[in-house]
Design a protein around this motif. Structure first.
Motif, PDB file in Angstrom:
ATOM      1  N   HIS A   1       2.112  -3.642   6.792  1.00  0.00           N
ATOM      2  CA  HIS A   1       1.031  -2.675   6.555  1.00  0.00           C
ATOM      3  C   HIS A   1       0.856  -1.752   7.763  1.00  0.00           C
ATOM      4  O   HIS A   1       1.271  -2.098   8.877  1.00  0.00           O
ATOM      5  CB  HIS A   1      -0.293  -3.401   6.315  1.00  0.00           C
ATOM      6  N   THR A   2       0.181  -0.645   7.515  1.00  0.00           N
ATOM      7  CA  THR A   2      -0.173   0.271   8.605  1.00  0.00           C
ATOM      8  C   THR A   2      -1.581   0.816   8.370  1.00  0.00           C
ATOM      9  O   THR A   2      -2.103   0.744   7.269  1.00  0.00           O
ATOM     10  CB  THR A   2       0.794   1.475   8.684  1.00  0.00           C
TER      11      THR A   2
ATOM     12  N   HIS B   1       0.847  -1.186   0.000  1.00  0.00           N
ATOM     13  CA  HIS B   1       0.000   0.000   0.000  1.00  0.00           C
ATOM     14  C   HIS B   1       0.888   1.242   0.000  1.00  0.00           C
ATOM     15  O   HIS B   1       0.854   2.056   0.921  1.00  0.00           O
ATOM     16  CB  HIS B   1      -0.941  -0.010   1.207  1.00  0.00           C
TER      17      HIS B   1
ATOM     18  N   GLU C   1       0.092  -5.695  10.589  1.00  0.00           N
ATOM     19  CA  GLU C   1      -0.727  -4.483  10.431  1.00  0.00           C
ATOM     20  C   GLU C   1      -0.584  -3.632  11.686  1.00  0.00           C
ATOM     21  O   GLU C   1      -1.016  -4.045  12.765  1.00  0.00           O
ATOM     22  CB  GLU C   1      -2.182  -4.894  10.217  1.00  0.00           C
TER      23      GLU C   1
ATOM     24  N   GLU D   1       2.420   3.085   2.948  1.00  0.00           N
ATOM     25  CA  GLU D   1       2.732   2.259   4.120  1.00  0.00           C
ATOM     26  C   GLU D   1       4.161   1.720   4.054  1.00  0.00           C
ATOM     27  O   GLU D   1       4.663   1.121   5.013  1.00  0.00           O
ATOM     28  CB  GLU D   1       1.701   1.116   4.233  1.00  0.00           C
TER      29      GLU D   1
END
Ligand SMILES: [Zn+2]
Length: 362
Positions: free
Chosen positions: A223-224, A67, A292, A70
């Motif tokens: 991810h974040t 993403h 995440e 991210e």
């Protein structure tokens, strides 16, 4: 070296830092050039670093920038692993493949999506054999999520409409409709596309070249933007009761969540990059998980994505308003402060060590 030095302020710096850290760690490098340019006119690449025997039975794969924006977090974790010397301590018969910038366009332009406005983590569907999943509920919300113009009043109005929608249909259905992914509106948010995008084709080529003989693979995709500030949730999309999900729980413990079992705030999503790698490597046992990390509230994160979608569709990235929206989305996906990095970087190191231990035992 301070852990904070592993993290870069922009894509071009992150790329150079990754390449030099990988070179210093003795990695073999490869570069897949993207056809477009970055926000500062720079060339864009998905780069990879391979450490360990070429015929290793077990491979730990890490992926940053799926993403785009991210990637600040993922790149920092990959660079730190290389710079802090962990890469030199691989178990026997094990290799490490670090894939940097799987969506380099989004990383450079400060977007969650790619050059086609696609969420590439909804695009890893086998389009030749499977129609993309339908999400008819998205059509009901699309028009007010993609406004003609943008200002504080419009943003507040969208927030109210989202809150009303959640109250009307319930949190689970609303989240699935808005962020679960849709393949019908190319100008909308969380658009997964109708054919394999550049990143999908590139990751497939990498898997076919580097992972074809591995018997055990762990994929960690950084991810974040979801969950409590600084907490690392390990979202697994393997089928309920599958060997892969059971292995993930054995290796990583209670941090593992399964959206299919209702254990995550993430809806059930098809077309993930990490599950794409599992599909490309059918000869291997694959344990794939996102790491995440939470940042701001889900309302703030979602609004930043909606604003950025409007900006690239109808606004000017280089205007004062464009810079403000870019700062907003960056804050939503990369809290650039010591506290946040101090929570998530040591945890990422620990997870990677757990993955290597698990790979050695399986
Ligand atoms: Zn993500």
């Amino acid at each position: 070296m301070s852990i904070h030095a592993h993290f870069s302020p922009d894509y071009a710096t992150a790329r150079q830092t990754f390449l030099s850290a990988a070179k210093n760690a003795g990695a073999e490098l490869a570069h897949y050039q993207h056809p477009l340019k970055g926000i500062a006119g720079e060339d864009l690449f998905t780069d990879l670093a391979w450490i360990g025997p070429k015929d290793a039975r077990a491979v730990l794969v890490t992926v940053s920038g799926t993403h785009g924006i991210e990637g600040y977090y993922g790149s920092g974790c990959q660079v730190g692993w290389l710079q802090d010397g962990h890469a030199a301590k691989l178990p026997a018969n094990t290799a490490m493949l670090s894939i940097h910038g799987s969506n380099p366009y989004g990383f450079s332009w400060g977007r969650r999506v790619n050059e086609d406005n696609m969420d590439i983590n909804r695009n890893f569907i086998d389009f030749a054999t499977k129609a993309p999943p339908a999400n008819p509920a998205y059509a009901e919300v699309h028009d007010w999520l993609v406004p003609q113009s943008w200002d504080a009043g419009i943003a507040a109005n969208i927030q109210t409409k989202i809150a009303d929608y959640y109250a009307r249909v319930g949190a689970r259905a609303a989240t699935a409709a808005i962020v679960g992914g849709q393949h019908s509106h190319a100008d909308g948010i969380f658009y997964g596309g109708t054919q394999a995008c550049w990143s999908h084709r590139t990751i497939k080529a990498i898997a076919e070249k580097y992972l074809a003989t591995a018997k055990r693979i762990c994929v960690l995709d950084y991810h974040t933007g979801l969950g409590p500030f600084g907490y690392s949730e390990m979202i697994c999309r393997h089928p309920v009761d599958s060997d892969s999900l059971n292995l993930a729980r054995a290796w990583f413990g209670d941090a593992v969540t399964s959206p299919a079992m209702g254990q995550s705030d993430s809806p059930v999503i098809e077309g993930n990059l990490r599950m794409g790698i599992a599909r490309f490597c059918s000869q291997a046992t694959v344990v794939a998980s996102a790491i995440e990390v939470g940042t701001l509230s889900s309302e703030e994160v979602r609004l930043s994505v909606i604003a950025d979608n409007w900006l690239h569709l109808r606004g000017d990235v280089f205007s004062a308003q464009g810079k403000q929206i870019k700062a907003q989305i960056r804050a939503a996906f990369y809290p650039d402060n010591d506290e946040w990095r101090g929570l998530c970087y040591p945890r990422a190191v620990q997870i990677q060590q757990q993955a290597l231990t698990g790979l050695a035992q399986a």
